[in-house]
Design a protein around this motif. Structure first.
Motif: not given
Length: 230
Positions: A71-79, A91-93, A118-125, A158-162
């Motif tokens: 299961l993968k969840g993404e929860f926006p905190i800015l933007g 936030i990604i969990v 796993f839990a982390g913070i990300g940015v997309k645009g 973990r670090l990921e970019a795409g």
């Protein structure tokens, strides 16, 4: 004598493994657009894959297979969670269950079940005309080794970019990961034997291309080693 002056030479690093692998996998996220829960998106991930490669030191051929559910969840905190072309911070969990099996020259060497939270913070645009993302985070790892009948606990970074090169057709991403697990195992030597604590650690850098969000082709460089914790 030079050897006496220098003392014993530490050969532990010679046990490290360096591998180059080619991996092909299928990935399916259900539903494609996710479930909207509390402003975030939740997806079910199902996958399977296999790899073939060789040990850079010994030249031995290796193969492996893997089944994944998660299961993968993404929860926006800015933007915000929709509209607009600006960057969004989220936030990604993620929770993954992975069954894997690996062999060397046709002989099964490992068979395991792994749980990763796993839990982390990300940015997309957008980067020019392309949709892009990046995130970094940490996770908890539980691994059960069927061959050795041993449970292992640890963590990962973990670090990921795409970037989506062709919308809904081709996505290219780079992943870097460091992982370590500790466990106890009985060692018979030297007599009378004793339980010892070990640490398995590994790292990898993977470049992956996802076609039509279903087929995944990647090239991975990885290393792994085991140390006795005194």
């Amino acid at each position: 004598r030079l050897r006496d002056a220098l003392g014993p030479i530490d050969l532990r690093a010679s046990n490290a493994k360096h591998e180059i692998k080619i991996n092909i996998a299928t990935i399916q996220e259900v539903p494609k657009n996710g479930w909207d829960i509390g402003g975030g998106l939740i997806k079910l991930k199902l996958g399977s894959g296999g790899s073939v490669g060789f040990d850079a030191k010994t030249g031995e051929t290796k193969s492996s297979g893997e089944l994944t559910a998660g299961l993968k969840g993404e929860f926006p905190i800015l933007g915000g969670g929709g509209g607009g072309g600006g960057a969004k911070v989220y936030i990604i969990v993620q929770l993954d269950v992975i069954f894997s099996i690996a062999s060397v020259a046709g002989v099964v060497k490992s068979e395991s079940l792994e749980l990763i939270a796993f839990a982390g913070i990300g940015v997309k645009g957008k980067i020019g005309p392309f949709e892009a993302y990046a995130y970094v985070g940490v996770g908890f790892v539980f691994l059960y080794d069927f061959i050795a009948d041993v449970a292992k606990f640890g963590g990962l970074v973990r670090l990921e970019a795409g970037v989506e090169v062709i919308p809904k057709v081709l996505k290219v991403k780079v992943l870097a990961e460091l992982k370590g697990v500790v466990y106890k195992k009985f060692e018979a030597l030297p007599p009378p034997g004793a339980d010892k604590t070990f640490c398995d650690y590994s790292g990898k850098v993977k470049v992956q291309a996802d076609l039509f969000l279903i087929i995944s082709i990647s090239v991975t460089y990885s290393f792994s080693d085991t140390k006795v914790l005194e």
